[in-house]
Design a protein around this motif. Structure first.
Motif, short mmCIF file in Angstrom:
data_model
loop_
_atom_site.label_atom_id
_atom_site.label_comp_id
_atom_site.label_asym_id
_atom_site.label_seq_id
_atom_site.Cartn_x
_atom_site.Cartn_y
_atom_site.Cartn_z
N PRO A 1 0.64 -1.19 -0.08
CA PRO A 1 0.10 -0.18 0.02
C PRO A 1 0.78 1.33 -0.05
O PRO A 1 1.99 1.23 0.73
CB PRO A 1 -0.88 0.10 1.31
N PRO A 2 0.56 2.40 -0.48
CA PRO A 2 1.18 3.58 -0.49
C PRO A 2 1.29 3.99 0.57
O PRO A 2 0.35 4.05 1.54
CB PRO A 2 0.33 4.37 -1.66
N GLY A 3 2.70 4.65 1.06
CA GLY A 3 2.87 5.21 2.34
C GLY A 3 3.25 4.01 3.38
O GLY A 3 3.25 4.40 4.54
N ALA A 4 3.07 2.85 2.92
CA ALA A 4 3.58 1.80 3.72
C ALA A 4 4.78 0.79 3.42
O ALA A 4 4.76 -0.18 3.87
CB ALA A 4 2.33 0.90 3.85
N VAL A 5 5.52 1.68 2.94
CA VAL A 5 6.98 0.91 2.60
C VAL A 5 7.66 0.33 3.82
O VAL A 5 7.92 1.06 4.71
CB VAL A 5 7.84 1.75 1.81
N PRO A 6 7.61 -0.89 3.90
CA PRO A 6 8.61 -1.37 5.23
C PRO A 6 9.89 -1.19 5.10
O PRO A 6 10.73 -0.95 4.25
CB PRO A 6 8.16 -2.96 4.97
N ASP A 7 10.50 -1.61 6.45
CA ASP A 7 11.89 -1.29 6.49
C ASP A 7 12.68 -2.14 5.69
O ASP A 7 12.16 -3.33 5.46
CB ASP A 7 12.33 -1.40 8.05
N GLY A 8 13.74 -1.80 5.36
CA GLY A 8 14.66 -2.50 4.22
C GLY A 8 14.15 -2.64 2.84
O GLY A 8 14.59 -3.53 2.02
N PHE A 9 13.16 -1.73 2.58
CA PHE A 9 12.64 -1.46 1.30
C PHE A 9 12.71 -0.30 0.40
O PHE A 9 12.73 0.78 1.40
CB PHE A 9 11.19 -2.06 0.89
N LYS A 10 12.99 -0.07 -0.58
CA LYS A 10 12.75 1.16 -1.50
C LYS A 10 11.47 1.33 -2.34
O LYS A 10 11.31 0.45 -3.34
CB LYS A 10 13.99 1.25 -2.14
N GLU A 11 11.17 2.52 -2.44
CA GLU A 11 9.72 2.59 -3.34
C GLU A 11 10.40 3.31 -4.55
O GLU A 11 11.24 4.01 -4.65
CB GLU A 11 8.91 3.99 -2.67
N VAL A 12 9.76 2.40 -5.89
CA VAL A 12 10.22 2.91 -7.13
C VAL A 12 9.06 3.72 -7.67
O VAL A 12 9.49 4.91 -8.05
CB VAL A 12 10.42 1.68 -8.05
N LEU A 13 7.88 3.57 -7.57
CA LEU A 13 6.79 4.32 -7.98
C LEU A 13 5.55 3.99 -7.59
O LEU A 13 5.29 2.86 -6.82
CB LEU A 13 6.94 4.36 -9.72
N ARG A 14 4.49 4.64 -7.37
CA ARG A 14 3.10 4.31 -7.33
C ARG A 14 2.52 4.20 -8.72
O ARG A 14 2.51 5.06 -9.72
CB ARG A 14 2.55 5.48 -6.43
N ALA A 15 1.52 3.51 -8.76
CA ALA A 15 0.50 3.07 -9.80
C ALA A 15 -0.83 2.43 -9.21
O ALA A 15 -0.82 2.28 -8.21
CB ALA A 15 1.39 1.98 -10.69
N LEU A 16 -1.60 2.23 -10.35
CA LEU A 16 -2.98 1.60 -9.99
C LEU A 16 -2.80 -0.05 -10.16
O LEU A 16 -2.30 -0.31 -11.29
CB LEU A 16 -4.09 2.28 -10.65
N ASP A 17 -3.30 -0.82 -9.39
CA ASP A 17 -3.47 -2.15 -9.58
C ASP A 17 -4.54 -2.50 -10.44
O ASP A 17 -5.54 -1.63 -10.94
CB ASP A 17 -3.46 -3.15 -8.41
N PRO A 18 -4.86 -3.90 -10.99
CA PRO A 18 -5.94 -4.07 -11.77
C PRO A 18 -7.38 -3.60 -11.32
O PRO A 18 -8.08 -3.38 -12.30
CB PRO A 18 -5.74 -5.48 -11.99
N ALA A 19 -7.53 -3.52 -10.14
CA ALA A 19 -8.62 -3.28 -9.39
C ALA A 19 -8.90 -1.61 -9.40
O ALA A 19 -9.86 -1.25 -8.66
CB ALA A 19 -8.61 -3.87 -7.91
N GLY A 20 -8.02 -0.94 -9.77
CA GLY A 20 -7.80 0.38 -9.64
C GLY A 20 -7.47 0.99 -8.29
O GLY A 20 -7.43 2.34 -8.04
N ASN A 21 -6.89 0.32 -7.49
CA ASN A 21 -6.20 0.86 -6.11
C ASN A 21 -5.05 1.01 -6.61
O ASN A 21 -4.01 0.54 -6.79
CB ASN A 21 -6.36 -0.54 -5.12
N GLU A 22 -4.46 2.21 -5.71
CA GLU A 22 -3.24 2.65 -5.74
C GLU A 22 -2.25 1.73 -5.03
O GLU A 22 -2.56 1.36 -3.67
CB GLU A 22 -3.00 4.22 -4.98
N VAL A 23 -1.20 1.41 -5.42
CA VAL A 23 0.06 0.64 -4.80
C VAL A 23 1.26 1.14 -5.02
O VAL A 23 1.64 1.87 -5.95
CB VAL A 23 -0.01 -0.78 -5.57
#
Length: 270
Positions: free
Chosen positions: A121-143
Protein backbone atom coordinates in the motif's frame (compact mmCIF):
# COMPACT_ATOMS: atom_id res chain seq x y z
CA UNK A 1 30.29 -18.67 -11.14
CA UNK A 2 30.77 -21.70 -13.35
CA UNK A 3 29.29 -25.04 -12.42
CA UNK A 4 31.33 -27.87 -11.01
CA UNK A 5 33.20 -30.10 -13.44
CA UNK A 6 30.61 -32.90 -13.50
CA UNK A 7 27.55 -30.66 -13.75
CA UNK A 8 29.29 -28.41 -16.25
CA UNK A 9 29.97 -31.40 -18.51
CA UNK A 10 26.37 -32.57 -18.21
CA UNK A 11 25.10 -29.07 -19.02
CA UNK A 12 27.11 -29.07 -22.25
CA UNK A 13 26.66 -32.61 -23.51
CA UNK A 14 23.87 -34.34 -21.57
CA UNK A 15 20.62 -35.25 -23.30
CA UNK A 16 17.81 -32.77 -22.64
CA UNK A 17 14.43 -34.26 -21.73
CA UNK A 18 11.60 -31.74 -21.82
CA UNK A 19 9.38 -31.98 -18.73
CA UNK A 20 7.35 -28.77 -19.05
CA UNK A 21 6.94 -25.30 -20.51
CA UNK A 22 6.86 -21.93 -18.76
CA UNK A 23 3.65 -20.61 -20.31
CA UNK A 24 3.97 -17.00 -19.10
CA UNK A 25 7.25 -16.44 -20.95
CA UNK A 26 7.20 -14.34 -24.13
CA UNK A 27 9.46 -16.78 -25.97
CA UNK A 28 9.35 -20.57 -25.95
CA UNK A 29 10.87 -21.51 -22.59
CA UNK A 30 11.16 -25.20 -21.74
CA UNK A 31 12.08 -26.85 -18.47
CA UNK A 32 14.30 -29.88 -19.02
CA UNK A 33 16.12 -32.53 -17.04
CA UNK A 34 19.50 -33.95 -17.91
CA UNK A 35 19.55 -37.49 -16.56
CA UNK A 36 22.54 -39.30 -15.09
CA UNK A 37 22.85 -42.91 -14.01
CA UNK A 38 24.66 -42.04 -10.78
CA UNK A 39 23.47 -38.50 -9.93
CA UNK A 40 20.06 -36.83 -9.56
CA UNK A 41 18.82 -35.18 -12.77
CA UNK A 42 20.22 -31.74 -13.54
CA UNK A 43 17.34 -29.28 -14.02
CA UNK A 44 17.83 -26.63 -16.74
CA UNK A 45 15.94 -24.05 -18.79
CA UNK A 46 16.12 -24.43 -22.58
CA UNK A 47 15.09 -21.63 -24.96
CA UNK A 48 15.40 -22.74 -28.60
CA UNK A 49 16.30 -20.01 -31.08
CA UNK A 50 13.41 -21.09 -33.30
CA UNK A 51 11.00 -20.19 -30.47
CA UNK A 52 12.15 -16.57 -30.18
CA UNK A 53 9.50 -13.94 -30.88
CA UNK A 54 10.67 -11.33 -33.43
CA UNK A 55 11.35 -7.86 -31.99
CA UNK A 56 11.52 -4.59 -33.89
CA UNK A 57 14.75 -3.40 -32.25
CA UNK A 58 16.78 -6.60 -31.77
CA UNK A 59 17.95 -8.74 -34.72
CA UNK A 60 16.06 -12.01 -35.14
CA UNK A 61 17.67 -15.11 -33.72
CA UNK A 62 20.07 -13.27 -31.38
CA UNK A 63 18.33 -13.53 -28.01
CA UNK A 64 19.87 -16.84 -26.97
CA UNK A 65 23.35 -15.50 -27.72
CA UNK A 66 22.63 -12.37 -25.70
CA UNK A 67 21.71 -14.55 -22.72
CA UNK A 68 25.06 -16.32 -23.02
CA UNK A 69 26.95 -13.04 -23.44
CA UNK A 70 25.26 -11.63 -20.33
CA UNK A 71 26.34 -14.69 -18.34
CA UNK A 72 29.92 -14.33 -19.60
CA UNK A 73 30.01 -10.72 -18.36
CA UNK A 74 28.56 -11.62 -14.95
CA UNK A 75 31.07 -14.44 -14.66
CA UNK A 76 34.03 -12.26 -15.70
CA UNK A 77 33.04 -9.75 -13.02
CA UNK A 78 33.08 -12.58 -10.47
CA UNK A 79 29.54 -11.77 -9.36
CA UNK A 80 27.71 -15.02 -10.15
CA UNK A 81 24.44 -13.13 -10.64
CA UNK A 82 23.44 -15.14 -13.73
CA UNK A 83 23.30 -18.95 -13.54
CA UNK A 84 25.66 -20.78 -15.88
CA UNK A 85 24.36 -20.32 -19.42
CA UNK A 86 25.57 -21.86 -22.66
CA UNK A 87 24.52 -22.17 -26.31
CA UNK A 88 24.03 -25.75 -27.46
CA UNK A 89 21.83 -28.05 -29.48
CA UNK A 90 18.62 -29.44 -28.03
CA UNK A 91 15.41 -31.25 -29.00
CA UNK A 92 14.23 -28.22 -31.01
CA UNK A 93 17.56 -27.13 -32.38
CA UNK A 94 20.20 -24.71 -31.06
CA UNK A 95 19.26 -22.65 -28.07
CA UNK A 96 20.17 -21.20 -24.71
CA UNK A 97 20.53 -23.70 -21.85
CA UNK A 98 20.77 -22.38 -18.31
CA UNK A 99 21.04 -24.00 -14.92
CA UNK A 100 17.72 -23.98 -13.06
CA UNK A 101 17.51 -21.89 -9.87
CA UNK A 102 15.70 -23.41 -6.91
CA UNK A 103 14.15 -20.31 -5.42
CA UNK A 104 12.61 -19.36 -2.09
CA UNK A 105 8.81 -19.49 -1.84
CA UNK A 106 7.74 -16.53 0.28
CA UNK A 107 4.06 -17.39 0.08
CA UNK A 108 3.39 -20.52 2.11
CA UNK A 109 0.84 -21.86 4.59
CA UNK A 110 3.19 -20.72 7.37
CA UNK A 111 2.82 -17.09 6.29
CA UNK A 112 3.82 -14.58 3.66
CA UNK A 113 6.79 -12.27 3.39
CA UNK A 114 7.61 -9.82 0.67
CA UNK A 115 9.50 -10.88 -2.43
CA UNK A 116 12.65 -9.06 -3.51
CA UNK A 117 10.42 -6.97 -5.80
CA UNK A 118 6.84 -6.57 -4.64
CA UNK A 119 3.85 -4.29 -4.14
CA UNK A 120 2.57 -2.65 -0.97
CA UNK A 121 0.00 0.00 0.00
CA UNK A 122 1.22 3.54 -0.69
CA UNK A 123 2.84 5.15 2.32
CA UNK A 124 3.46 1.76 3.90
CA UNK A 125 6.91 0.88 2.53
CA UNK A 126 8.44 -1.50 5.10
CA UNK A 127 11.91 -1.15 6.56
CA UNK A 128 14.57 -2.57 4.27
CA UNK A 129 12.71 -1.67 1.06
CA UNK A 130 12.85 1.17 -1.45
CA UNK A 131 9.87 2.68 -3.26
CA UNK A 132 10.24 2.91 -7.03
CA UNK A 133 6.87 4.36 -8.07
CA UNK A 134 3.15 4.44 -7.36
CA UNK A 135 0.62 3.04 -9.80
CA UNK A 136 -2.87 1.53 -10.00
CA UNK A 137 -3.42 -2.22 -9.71
CA UNK A 138 -5.94 -4.02 -11.98
CA UNK A 139 -8.72 -3.20 -9.50
CA UNK A 140 -7.91 0.51 -9.64
CA UNK A 141 -6.28 0.66 -6.20
CA UNK A 142 -3.12 2.71 -5.72
CA UNK A 143 -0.07 0.62 -4.87
CA UNK A 144 3.66 1.19 -4.45
CA UNK A 145 6.20 -0.79 -6.46
CA UNK A 146 9.06 -1.58 -4.08
CA UNK A 147 12.24 -3.60 -4.00
CA UNK A 148 14.53 -4.80 -1.24
CA UNK A 149 17.40 -2.55 -0.18
CA UNK A 150 19.67 -5.58 -0.40
CA UNK A 151 23.33 -5.54 -1.52
CA UNK A 152 22.76 -8.76 -3.48
CA UNK A 153 20.02 -7.05 -5.46
CA UNK A 154 22.03 -3.84 -5.78
CA UNK A 155 24.81 -5.80 -7.47
CA UNK A 156 22.21 -7.03 -9.98
CA UNK A 157 21.11 -3.44 -10.59
CA UNK A 158 24.70 -2.43 -11.36
CA UNK A 159 25.08 -5.41 -13.69
CA UNK A 160 21.92 -4.32 -15.51
CA UNK A 161 23.50 -0.92 -16.19
CA UNK A 162 26.51 -2.63 -17.77
CA UNK A 163 24.31 -5.05 -19.72
CA UNK A 164 21.91 -2.29 -20.80
CA UNK A 165 19.11 -4.62 -19.71
CA UNK A 166 15.87 -3.67 -21.42
CA UNK A 167 13.67 -6.04 -19.43
CA UNK A 168 14.46 -6.36 -15.70
CA UNK A 169 11.05 -7.39 -14.40
CA UNK A 170 10.34 -8.25 -10.78
CA UNK A 171 9.96 -11.93 -11.62
CA UNK A 172 13.45 -11.99 -13.13
CA UNK A 173 15.12 -11.55 -9.72
CA UNK A 174 15.19 -14.84 -7.81
CA UNK A 175 16.24 -15.51 -4.24
CA UNK A 176 17.93 -18.90 -4.36
CA UNK A 177 17.69 -21.52 -1.65
CA UNK A 178 21.49 -21.23 -1.42
CA UNK A 179 21.18 -17.62 -0.18
CA UNK A 180 22.30 -15.99 -3.42
CA UNK A 181 20.21 -13.66 -5.60
CA UNK A 182 20.07 -14.59 -9.27
CA UNK A 183 18.93 -12.79 -12.39
CA UNK A 184 17.34 -14.60 -15.32
CA UNK A 185 15.93 -13.65 -18.75
CA UNK A 186 18.67 -11.58 -20.38
CA UNK A 187 17.64 -12.03 -24.01
CA UNK A 188 17.13 -8.32 -24.67
CA UNK A 189 20.39 -6.98 -23.32
CA UNK A 190 23.55 -5.49 -24.80
CA UNK A 191 21.97 -3.28 -27.46
CA UNK A 192 24.28 -0.53 -28.69
CA UNK A 193 21.58 2.11 -27.99
CA UNK A 194 20.49 3.01 -24.45
CA UNK A 195 17.53 0.80 -23.55
CA UNK A 196 17.77 0.36 -19.79
CA UNK A 197 14.35 -0.62 -18.43
CA UNK A 198 14.24 -1.99 -14.92
CA UNK A 199 12.19 -2.17 -11.73
CA UNK A 200 15.41 -1.65 -9.72
CA UNK A 201 15.50 2.16 -9.76
CA UNK A 202 15.65 2.49 -5.96
CA UNK A 203 19.38 3.30 -6.05
CA UNK A 204 19.12 5.84 -8.90
CA UNK A 205 21.49 8.76 -8.33
CA UNK A 206 23.31 7.02 -5.47
CA UNK A 207 27.01 6.11 -5.40
CA UNK A 208 28.02 2.63 -6.52
CA UNK A 209 29.56 0.54 -3.73
CA UNK A 210 33.36 0.68 -3.65
CA UNK A 211 33.64 -3.10 -3.77
CA UNK A 212 31.59 -3.25 -6.96
CA UNK A 213 33.70 -0.46 -8.46
CA UNK A 214 36.85 -2.49 -7.73
CA UNK A 215 35.35 -5.50 -9.50
CA UNK A 216 34.43 -3.36 -12.52
CA UNK A 217 37.96 -1.92 -12.65
CA UNK A 218 39.37 -5.45 -12.73
CA UNK A 219 36.82 -6.35 -15.43
CA UNK A 220 38.05 -3.52 -17.68
CA UNK A 221 41.51 -5.10 -17.72
CA UNK A 222 40.27 -8.39 -19.21
CA UNK A 223 37.41 -7.02 -21.32
CA UNK A 224 39.50 -5.98 -24.37
CA UNK A 225 41.09 -9.43 -24.64
CA UNK A 226 39.63 -12.83 -23.69
CA UNK A 227 36.20 -11.51 -22.65
CA UNK A 228 35.70 -9.58 -25.89
CA UNK A 229 36.83 -12.63 -27.87
CA UNK A 230 34.20 -14.78 -26.15
CA UNK A 231 31.50 -12.11 -26.51
CA UNK A 232 32.21 -11.72 -30.23
CA UNK A 233 30.62 -15.12 -30.84
CA UNK A 234 27.28 -13.74 -29.62
CA UNK A 235 27.13 -9.95 -30.10
CA UNK A 236 28.54 -7.48 -32.65
CA UNK A 237 31.71 -5.40 -32.38
CA UNK A 238 29.55 -2.27 -32.08
CA UNK A 239 27.70 -3.81 -29.14
CA UNK A 240 31.00 -4.73 -27.47
CA UNK A 241 32.21 -1.16 -27.98
CA UNK A 242 28.99 0.10 -26.37
CA UNK A 243 29.62 -2.21 -23.38
CA UNK A 244 33.10 -0.72 -23.04
CA UNK A 245 31.56 2.76 -23.13
CA UNK A 246 29.01 1.97 -20.42
CA UNK A 247 31.72 0.45 -18.25
CA UNK A 248 33.98 3.49 -18.62
CA UNK A 249 31.10 5.87 -17.89
CA UNK A 250 30.14 4.03 -14.71
CA UNK A 251 33.76 4.12 -13.53
CA UNK A 252 34.03 7.82 -14.33
CA UNK A 253 30.93 8.95 -12.44
CA UNK A 254 30.56 6.04 -9.95
CA UNK A 255 26.87 6.85 -9.55
CA UNK A 256 23.81 4.85 -10.58
CA UNK A 257 22.06 6.48 -13.54
CA UNK A 258 18.71 8.24 -13.33
CA UNK A 259 15.77 7.26 -15.57
CA UNK A 260 15.71 9.46 -18.65
CA UNK A 261 13.36 7.73 -21.08
CA UNK A 262 9.59 7.68 -21.44
CA UNK A 263 9.56 3.96 -20.58
CA UNK A 264 12.08 3.39 -17.76
CA UNK A 265 10.21 0.35 -16.39
CA UNK A 266 9.29 -2.78 -18.40
CA UNK A 267 5.61 -3.59 -18.64
CA UNK A 268 4.21 -5.67 -17.15
CA UNK A 269 6.55 -5.08 -14.21
CA UNK A 270 6.34 -8.72 -13.07
Amino acid sequence: MGAGTADGARLRTGELTVIGRISVASNVTLVCDIADTTEPPLRVVYKPVRGERPLWDFPDGTLAGREVASYLISDALGWGVIPETILRDGPYGPGMVQRWVESVDNHTDQGNRLDLVDLCPPGAVPDGFKEVLRALDPAGNEVSLIHADDPRLQRMAVLDVLLNNADRKGGHALEGLDGAVYGVDHGICLHREDKLRTVLWGWAGQPVDDGLIADIEAFTKVLPGPVADALSEHITDAEIDALVGRTEELLEYRVMPLPHSSRPIPWPAF
